[in-house]
Design an enzyme around this catalytic site. Structure first.
Site, PDB file in Angstrom:
ATOM      1  N   CYS A  85       0.821  -1.212   0.000  1.00  0.00           N
ATOM      2  CA  CYS A  85       0.000   0.000   0.000  1.00  0.00           C
ATOM      3  C   CYS A  85       0.856   1.264   0.000  1.00  0.00           C
ATOM      4  CB  CYS A  85      -0.914   0.000   1.215  1.00  0.00           C
ATOM      5  SG  CYS A  85      -0.030  -0.159   2.782  1.00  0.00           S
ATOM      6  N   HIS A 125      -2.187   1.479   7.332  1.00  0.00           N
ATOM      7  CA  HIS A 125      -2.486   1.361   5.894  1.00  0.00           C
ATOM      8  C   HIS A 125      -2.228   2.711   5.229  1.00  0.00           C
ATOM      9  CE1 HIS A 125      -4.201  -0.163   2.278  1.00  0.00           C
ATOM     10  NE2 HIS A 125      -5.361   0.468   2.365  1.00  0.00           N
ATOM     11  N   ASN A 168      -8.348   4.262  -2.308  1.00  0.00           N
ATOM     12  CA  ASN A 168      -7.706   3.058  -1.774  1.00  0.00           C
ATOM     13  C   ASN A 168      -7.094   2.278  -2.936  1.00  0.00           C
ATOM     14  OD1 ASN A 168      -6.924   1.105   0.044  1.00  0.00           O
ATOM     15  ND2 ASN A 168      -8.992   0.678   0.812  1.00  0.00           N
TER      16      ASN A 168
END
Ligand SMILES: *[C@@H]1O[C@H](CO)[C@@H](O)[C@H](O)[C@H]1NC(C)=O
Ligand SMILES: *[C@@H]1O[C@H](CO)[C@@H](O)[C@H](O)[C@H]1NC(C)=O
Ligand SMILES: *[C@@H]1O[C@H](CO)[C@@H](O)[C@H](O)[C@H]1NC(C)=O
Length: 357
Positions: free
Chosen positions: A109, A291, A311
């Site tokens: 990520c 994240h 995302n």
């Protein structure tokens, strides 16, 4: 389709009692966002821990890089509107700002959020003249030996600044930029969280989406790269000036307003695994990890301020690949630190300023 969905839901994926209790608690305690039975509903809360790839304490990492003079503190006094969306503000770069990628079953990520925001800021800085996605493959596997095991929100930026990142699209030439770029992401699409809906990809952990360890970083472009993106050394995009970090609601808005999307990190609690839509606020569940994601704008709905965040769990997840989260209260640490290239910088390709192309 409907029958199949129900067969799956009623069969293998019976809801875990702790998950059922968590969803009931969310429904009772917030009206800002909608939870739902998702891929994770068959598991107890907290199962996504291994997915979230920001290591340790990002606030501390940024503080160390600032103290070492490797990055600088962003300052501004510009006034900003109540609502702002980078894709609307810079329509010439909308295609890349709204390009939702997929990190596969890999804790990359941190590299995706950085490569995505850097691509957007390069496009914006050049008035749409160079709309090229920067390669998550290059950034994830060449800038940090830990790759799929996690990284920091400063790493993608210092890598792009000093070494440059080549162009690269999504797995198997999918996504809005198709084929012809230097180094596409090599790991397959997966269904991550949320109701399966129209998502055609296999669940993480199922055949077609195994847990991934990092491949070697690319040193040459893919064989199907077009002529302008075929030479690895000559396809390196970089920027001048120091990487910038901003903290707090106002500075983050100013940094986005002046130059486009930024990378941030936040703490994932298990209730985020139940997110379907709305303005997320943490109401229930335990710590699951850190994240990294890309903030593209902000707004207000029914009096609640929110950030709009892209995302990297593919475009079928959440609100077309985005989610919203409460703004102004440092929800889950999302306003702790964000990172970006300077708004006023010169982007180059293999050392040659893009304006000369
Ligand atoms: C705002 O109000 C509308 C209409 O009542 C509702 O559909 C929506 O879910 C609300 N949004 C939030 C974030 O509360
Ligand atoms: C790659 O894309 C092609 C064409 O879009 C598709 O037919 C093929 O199944 C894909 N391969 C994989 C491994 O996803
Ligand atoms: C590469 O070339 C193909 C065929 O001309 C074209 O469709 C594609 O858009 C090009 N890709 C890039 C990134 O320039």
């Amino acid at each position: 389709m409907l029958l199949l969905y129900y067969a799956v839901a009623a069969g293998a994926a019976a809801i875990h009692p702790l998950r059922e209790a968590e969803i009931a608690e969310i429904r009772e305690r917030t009206s800002l966002w909608t939870p739902g039975e998702t891929r994770f509903s068959k598991f107890a809360p907290g199962v996504s821990k291994w997915l979230n790839g920001v290591k340790g304490e990002w606030k501390m990492e940024v503080a160390i890089a600032l103290a070492a003079g490797e990055i600088e503190r962003f300052e501004s006094s510009i006034s900003v509107p109540d609502s702002f969306d980078s894709a609307t503000q810079w329509p010439e770069c909308e295609k890349i700002i709204n390009d939702i990628r997929d990190q596969s079953n890999c804790g990359c990520c941190w590299a995706f959020a950085g490569a995505e925001a850097a691509s957007d800021r390069m496009c914006i800085s050049n008035g749409g003249g160079e709309m090229v996605p920067l390669s998550a493959q290059d950034v994830c596997f060449n800038s940090n030996r830990d790759g799929c095991d996690g990284g920091q929100i400063t790493t993608p930026w210092t890598y792009v600044r000093s070494t440059g990142a080549v162009s690269g699209g999504q797995y198997n030439n999918s996504g809005p930029f198709g084929s012809g770029l230097c180094s596409d992401f090599s790991l397959p699409h997966c269904h991550h969280h949320g109701p399966q809906g129209d998502d055609p990809y296999p669940d993480e952990g199922d055949p077609g989406c195994p847990s991934e360890s990092s491949p070697d970083g690319p040193t040459a472009c893919d064989s199907d790269a077009n002529e302008t993106h075929a030479d690895f050394a000559n396809d390196k995009y970089s920027f001048s000036g120091l990487v910038q970090a901003a903290t707090g609601e106002t500075r983050i808005m100013q940094l986005i307003y002046e130059g486009g999307p930024v990378e941030t990190a936040f703490t994932v609690y298990s209730d985020f695994e139940d997110y379907v839509s709305g303005i997320y606020e943490h109401v229930s569940g335990s710590y699951a990890g850190g994240h990294a994601v890309k903030i593209t704008g902000w707004g207000v709905e029914n009096g609640t301020k929110y950030w709009k965040v892209a995302n990297s769990w593919n475009e079928y997840w959440g609100e077309d690949g985005f989610f919203r989260i409460k703004k102004g209260t440092n929800e889950c640490g999302i306003e702790d630190e964000v990172t970006a290239s300077p708004a006023t910088t010169t982007w180059s390709k293999a050392g040659k300023p893009l304006v000369d192309y």
